[in-house]
Every structure is written in structure tokens, then in C-alpha cells.
Design a protein around this motif. Structure first.
Motif, PDB file in Angstrom:
ATOM      1  N   GLU A   1       0.822  -1.215   0.000  1.00  0.00           N
ATOM      2  CA  GLU A   1       0.000   0.000   0.000  1.00  0.00           C
ATOM      3  C   GLU A   1       0.858   1.268   0.000  1.00  0.00           C
ATOM      4  N   ALA A   2       1.896   1.289   0.848  1.00  0.00           N
ATOM      5  CA  ALA A   2       2.708   2.502   0.983  1.00  0.00           C
ATOM      6  C   ALA A   2       3.762   2.626  -0.114  1.00  0.00           C
ATOM      7  N   LYS A   3       4.296   1.499  -0.579  1.00  0.00           N
ATOM      8  CA  LYS A   3       5.345   1.439  -1.588  1.00  0.00           C
ATOM      9  C   LYS A   3       6.436   2.488  -1.322  1.00  0.00           C
ATOM     10  N   PRO A   4       7.155   2.335  -0.212  1.00  0.00           N
ATOM     11  CA  PRO A   4       8.196   3.311   0.134  1.00  0.00           C
ATOM     12  C   PRO A   4       9.312   3.355  -0.911  1.00  0.00           C
ATOM     13  N   LYS A   5       9.890   4.536  -1.076  1.00  0.00           N
ATOM     14  CA  LYS A   5      10.962   4.736  -2.049  1.00  0.00           C
ATOM     15  C   LYS A   5      12.338   4.755  -1.399  1.00  0.00           C
ATOM     16  N   SER A   6      12.388   4.888  -0.078  1.00  0.00           N
ATOM     17  CA  SER A   6      13.675   5.003   0.609  1.00  0.00           C
ATOM     18  C   SER A   6      13.583   4.326   1.971  1.00  0.00           C
ATOM     19  N   LYS A   7      14.736   4.164   2.622  1.00  0.00           N
ATOM     20  CA  LYS A   7      14.746   3.578   3.952  1.00  0.00           C
ATOM     21  C   LYS A   7      14.039   4.475   4.957  1.00  0.00           C
ATOM     22  N   GLU A   8      14.127   5.788   4.735  1.00  0.00           N
ATOM     23  CA  GLU A   8      13.439   6.726   5.633  1.00  0.00           C
ATOM     24  C   GLU A   8      11.933   6.506   5.573  1.00  0.00           C
ATOM     25  N   GLU A   9      11.397   6.294   4.366  1.00  0.00           N
ATOM     26  CA  GLU A   9       9.956   6.031   4.229  1.00  0.00           C
ATOM     27  C   GLU A   9       9.611   4.651   4.777  1.00  0.00           C
ATOM     28  N   LEU A  10      10.524   3.700   4.593  1.00  0.00           N
ATOM     29  CA  LEU A  10      10.292   2.342   5.098  1.00  0.00           C
ATOM     30  C   LEU A  10      10.202   2.337   6.628  1.00  0.00           C
ATOM     31  N   LEU A  11      10.989   3.167   7.279  1.00  0.00           N
ATOM     32  CA  LEU A  11      10.968   3.253   8.746  1.00  0.00           C
ATOM     33  C   LEU A  11       9.626   3.747   9.274  1.00  0.00           C
ATOM     34  N   LYS A  12       8.847   4.411   8.451  1.00  0.00           N
ATOM     35  CA  LYS A  12       7.554   4.948   8.885  1.00  0.00           C
ATOM     36  C   LYS A  12       6.459   3.884   8.902  1.00  0.00           C
ATOM     37  N   ILE A  13       6.739   2.730   8.312  1.00  0.00           N
ATOM     38  CA  ILE A  13       5.755   1.647   8.262  1.00  0.00           C
ATOM     39  C   ILE A  13       5.818   0.851   9.552  1.00  0.00           C
ATOM     40  N   LYS A  14       4.677   0.604  10.148  1.00  0.00           N
ATOM     41  CA  LYS A  14       4.598  -0.136  11.405  1.00  0.00           C
ATOM     42  C   LYS A  14       5.241  -1.510  11.260  1.00  0.00           C
ATOM     43  N   GLY A  15       6.148  -1.823  12.214  1.00  0.00           N
ATOM     44  CA  GLY A  15       6.807  -3.121  12.220  1.00  0.00           C
ATOM     45  C   GLY A  15       8.206  -3.096  11.639  1.00  0.00           C
ATOM     46  N   PHE A  16       8.589  -1.973  11.009  1.00  0.00           N
ATOM     47  CA  PHE A  16       9.911  -1.870  10.399  1.00  0.00           C
ATOM     48  C   PHE A  16      10.774  -0.891  11.195  1.00  0.00           C
ATOM     49  N   GLY A  17      11.488  -1.450  12.174  1.00  0.00           N
ATOM     50  CA  GLY A  17      12.408  -0.661  12.976  1.00  0.00           C
ATOM     51  C   GLY A  17      13.767  -0.570  12.311  1.00  0.00           C
ATOM     52  N   PRO A  18      14.697   0.166  12.929  1.00  0.00           N
ATOM     53  CA  PRO A  18      16.031   0.377  12.331  1.00  0.00           C
ATOM     54  C   PRO A  18      16.770  -0.911  11.997  1.00  0.00           C
ATOM     55  N   LYS A  19      16.733  -1.901  12.889  1.00  0.00           N
ATOM     56  CA  LYS A  19      17.482  -3.134  12.636  1.00  0.00           C
ATOM     57  C   LYS A  19      16.882  -3.919  11.474  1.00  0.00           C
ATOM     58  N   LYS A  20      15.554  -3.989  11.422  1.00  0.00           N
ATOM     59  CA  LYS A  20      14.919  -4.720  10.331  1.00  0.00           C
ATOM     60  C   LYS A  20      15.158  -4.018   8.998  1.00  0.00           C
ATOM     61  N   VAL A  21      15.088  -2.698   9.005  1.00  0.00           N
ATOM     62  CA  VAL A  21      15.326  -1.941   7.777  1.00  0.00           C
ATOM     63  C   VAL A  21      16.775  -2.094   7.325  1.00  0.00           C
ATOM     64  N   GLU A  22      17.697  -2.065   8.278  1.00  0.00           N
ATOM     65  CA  GLU A  22      19.106  -2.235   7.936  1.00  0.00           C
ATOM     66  C   GLU A  22      19.364  -3.616   7.334  1.00  0.00           C
ATOM     67  N   LYS A  23      18.667  -4.625   7.862  1.00  0.00           N
ATOM     68  CA  LYS A  23      18.900  -5.998   7.439  1.00  0.00           C
ATOM     69  C   LYS A  23      18.215  -6.330   6.116  1.00  0.00           C
ATOM     70  N   TYR A  24      16.962  -5.888   5.940  1.00  0.00           N
ATOM     71  CA  TYR A  24      16.183  -6.296   4.779  1.00  0.00           C
ATOM     72  C   TYR A  24      15.804  -5.142   3.847  1.00  0.00           C
ATOM     73  N   GLY A  25      16.094  -3.914   4.261  1.00  0.00           N
ATOM     74  CA  GLY A  25      15.578  -2.740   3.556  1.00  0.00           C
ATOM     75  C   GLY A  25      15.958  -2.659   2.093  1.00  0.00           C
ATOM     76  N   ASP A  26      17.239  -2.861   1.779  1.00  0.00           N
ATOM     77  CA  ASP A  26      17.688  -2.729   0.388  1.00  0.00           C
ATOM     78  C   ASP A  26      16.956  -3.703  -0.526  1.00  0.00           C
ATOM     79  N   ALA A  27      16.830  -4.943  -0.075  1.00  0.00           N
ATOM     80  CA  ALA A  27      16.160  -5.953  -0.901  1.00  0.00           C
ATOM     81  C   ALA A  27      14.679  -5.622  -1.082  1.00  0.00           C
ATOM     82  N   ILE A  28      14.027  -5.208   0.012  1.00  0.00           N
ATOM     83  CA  ILE A  28      12.593  -4.871  -0.069  1.00  0.00           C
ATOM     84  C   ILE A  28      12.367  -3.690  -1.009  1.00  0.00           C
TER      85      ILE A  28
END
Length: 368
Positions: free
Chosen positions: A334-361
Motif C-alpha cells: 500500500e505505501a510502496k516506500p521509495k527510501s529507507k526513511e519512508e520504510l521506517l515509517k511503516i509499522k513493524g519496520f524498525g532500524p534493525k529490520k530496515v538495515e537488514k532487509y531494507g535494500d532488498a525490499i
């Protein structure tokens, strides 16, 4: 030791005490059955399938519960706990707190004949109704997932200064009495951590009798650990509207909010759809198709994300929903984030999860 010291250290826990009991007819089934009455579309098939999965898991856990309840082992026992630690989530079927060790039990309702190879791979032997061999099929490794969850528990208890050098022992319990497990070639770490449910009491007693650790937990500390775990149990609420892609057309009741507000605690524990795709055979084709996004525009990205989630879970040795669950998957679409900063705004995606999986997602989301 003086008489006073002996009286002070007298043990009152002489048998299993369940501080969080197993529930036969829990809220999960009640909510799903309630929802089933409100849905008039083919989504009934999905809900009925989830109900079946939950009943199967509960049947297996009840076997383990009955074995523990009648074991005469002096321990504090807890059923069904979900803990959050940093960006990680861990689900525990049973945690058993004894004076000498803490046991973490993961129950598995494995079906059919299971062979474990020298490399530790779990292989299911698929047979037809006549018992004739059809093929072999790889499946999820429950040992790795349980070891990971034990590590999280150790981190939590050490942080709270509650572990006191006591070991935490992972055990995977096969709760299906009809399952046949061939462990003859498997590595020792798997062989020593995988048992049928009717062997579990004898195993725990043997471990406690053979324990070389002189230090024991006081009963006060045992209760402190149990109370901490119960008080920090994080129940997960699942939005059914997202899970089953429900809308007003598909429900008998025009008030969709009443449907979407019917939430169930911890459904992911019992119904991990990706794991069930491995555990069941050909009859899952319709189920897998129905689980796809109803939005054709997003279905390809949806499937790519699901495949990525499944691959990462196999690689890291834990359940797919621990990478991101279905609610988080829908939020990504639904949100289709364009960056890690936008990904961090999605519930359930904290810094560690974004760092680990963010680029691939982000790569998957922005590739279409």
C-alpha cells in the motif's frame, strides 16, 4: 548448612505448576468461527483452512501439555508466550523453568515420514494412499528456529539479570503420535534436540539428574522469571480485512468495521501460510492461489515479496513471519516506500529490520 538455612531454602515447588495454562478452545478459534458466520464469499475456504491448521496445532500442543502436566517434574510452566526484543519477535509454545535449567519447547505437528540427512536437512517422504513412494520434499527446519528463539530469550533474561548462569535448553517436540522420524544419520545437535512428545518427561528428568551445575535458581527467582515473561507477553492483533482482503460485497453484514475489528491474538504462531505450503502436499494449490493479492496490479510484487520472505526465513532458520508478517506485507504494498526513511515509517519496520532487509525490499518494490 544450619537447620535455619535448610528451612529457608526448603523447596515448595514439587510438581508442575502452570502459571499460564493451555486453553483447549481459545479465543483464536472463537474469533475465526465468528468471522466465518459473517463471510459469504469464497473466502470461507481460506478461513476454514486456517481453522483446520489451528486445531491441528492445538491438538499437538495438548498432547505435550498433558505429558508435562503429569510428569511430576518440579517446575513453573508457561504456555504460549510472544516476546519482542529490539526489532525481533519470538514465539514460545512452552517455557519450563526448573531450578537447574530452563527448557524451551517448540511443538511440531509433523505429518508422515520425516528423514533427516547428514547435513541436517529435513526431508518429507510423500506417499500415496496405498503407501507407495511418490517423491521426497524438503521442509522447514524447526531446530534452527528454536535455537534462535532461545538466543533471544537468553538475551532478554541476561539483560534483566534473571538468568544467573542457568542454561537454557532448546527442545523440538514432535506432537503427532503417528509421525515417523528417521534420525539415524542426522547430526548430533539435531538428534539431541528432537523428541516425540511421550519422551519429553523422561528426557527432562535425565537432563536434570545429569546436570553438572551446582548453582540452582531460588524459587523466588524462578517466579520472577515466570512473572516477567507473562507480564511482557505481547499479543499480536491481526486485521482480518487485510488478511483475507475482505470488503462489504463479501460479507453478509454491511458493517465491515465489525468484521475488521474481529482480531485474533497470535494467529501467525499457528498459521504460517508459507510453512504450511511445505508441510502439506498437492491439495494446497487452490489455497496458495487464494492467498495472492486480490489487486492484479500489485500481485507480481506481492509474490516477489513473499518469495523473498520465504527464502530469507530458510536462510536464517526461522519462520517467515519473523522477516515481516502478512499485515506488514500488505502495508508495504500500500505505501510502496521509495527510501529507507519512508520504510521506517511503516509499522513493524524498525532500524534493525530496515538495515537488514531494507535494500532488498526497496529493490523489489521499485522494480515494477
Amino acid at each position: 548448612m544450619s537447620i535455619f538455612d535448610k528451612l529457608l531454602n526448603k523447596r515448595t515447588i514439587t510438581s508442575p505448576i502452570f502459571l499460564k495454562e493451555f486453553e483447549d478452545n481459545n479465543k483464536q478459534l472463537q474469533d475465526l468461527n465468528d468471522l466465518l458466520e459473517k463471510v459469504s464469499s469464497d473466502k470461507k475456504n481460506l478461513i476454514n483452512r486456517d481453522i483446520f491448521f489451528i486445531k491441528q496445532e492445538l491438538y499437538g500442543e495438548k498432547n505435550v501439555y498433558n505429558e508435562l502436566k503429569n510428569s511430576f517434574i518440579p517446575m513453573l510452566a508457561i504456555h504460549d508466550i510472544r516476546l519482542e526484543f529490539n526489532d525481533y519477535v519470538a514465539q514460545y509454545d512452552f517455557i519450563l523453568i526448573t531450578a537447574k535449567s530452563i527448557f524451551v519447547l517448540k511443538t511440531k505437528q509433523l505429518n508422515g515420514d520425516i528423514e533427516i540427512t547428514e547435513d541436517g536437512d529435513f526431508i518429507r517422504i510423500i506417499k500415496n494412499k496405498e503407501g507407495k513412494f511418490l517423491r521426497k520434499q524438503g521442509m522447514y527446519n524447526p531446530i534452527s528456529a528454536n535455537e534462535r528463539e532461545v538466543h533471544i530469550l537468553e538475551e532478554i533474561l541476561n539483560r534483566e539479570k534473571l538468568l544467573n548462569s542457568i542454561t537454557v535448553k532448546p527442545i523440538v517436540v514432535i506432537s503427532n503420535p503417528k509421525a515417523i522420524i528417521n534420525k539415524s544419520k542426522c547430526p548430533e545437535n539435531i538428534k539431541s534436540n528432537l523428541y516425540k512428545y511421550d519422551q519429553i518427561s523422561t528426557l527432562i528428568k535425565k537432563i536434570l539428574d545429569d546436570s553438572k551445575y551446582a548453582k540452582e535458581l531460588s524459587e523466588k527467582t524462578m517466579h520472577e522469571i515466570a512473572n516477567y515473561l507473562i507480564n511482557n507477553n505481547k499479543e499480536e492483533n491481526i486485521d482480518y480485512r487485510s488478511r483475507y482482503s475482505l470488503d462489504k460485497v463479501e460479507t453478509k453484514n454491511e458493517d465491515l468495521d465489525k468484521v475488521s475489528n474481529l482480531q485474533i491474538n497470535n494467529v501467525e504462531k499457528h498459521v504460517d501460510l508459507n510453512e504450511k505450503e511445505i508441510e502439506l502436499s498437492e491439495d494446497n494449490n487452490d489455497f496458495k492461489q487464494n492467498e495472492k493479492s486480490s489487486n492484479n496490479e500489485h500481485s507480481e510484487v506481492y509474490e516477489l515479496l513473499r518469495q523473498y520472505r520465504w527464502n530469507k526465513s530458510k536462510e536464517e532458520g526461522f519462520k517467515p513471519y519473523m522477516v515481516f508478517n502478512n499485515e506488514e506485507l500488505n502495508a508495504l504494498i500500500e505505501a510502496k516506500p521509495k527510501s529507507k526513511e519512508e520504510l521506517l515509517k511503516i509499522k513493524g519496520f524498525g532500524p534493525k529490520k530496515v538495515e537488514k532487509y531494507g535494500d532488498a525490499i526497496l529493490g523489489i518494490l521499485n522494480s515494477r
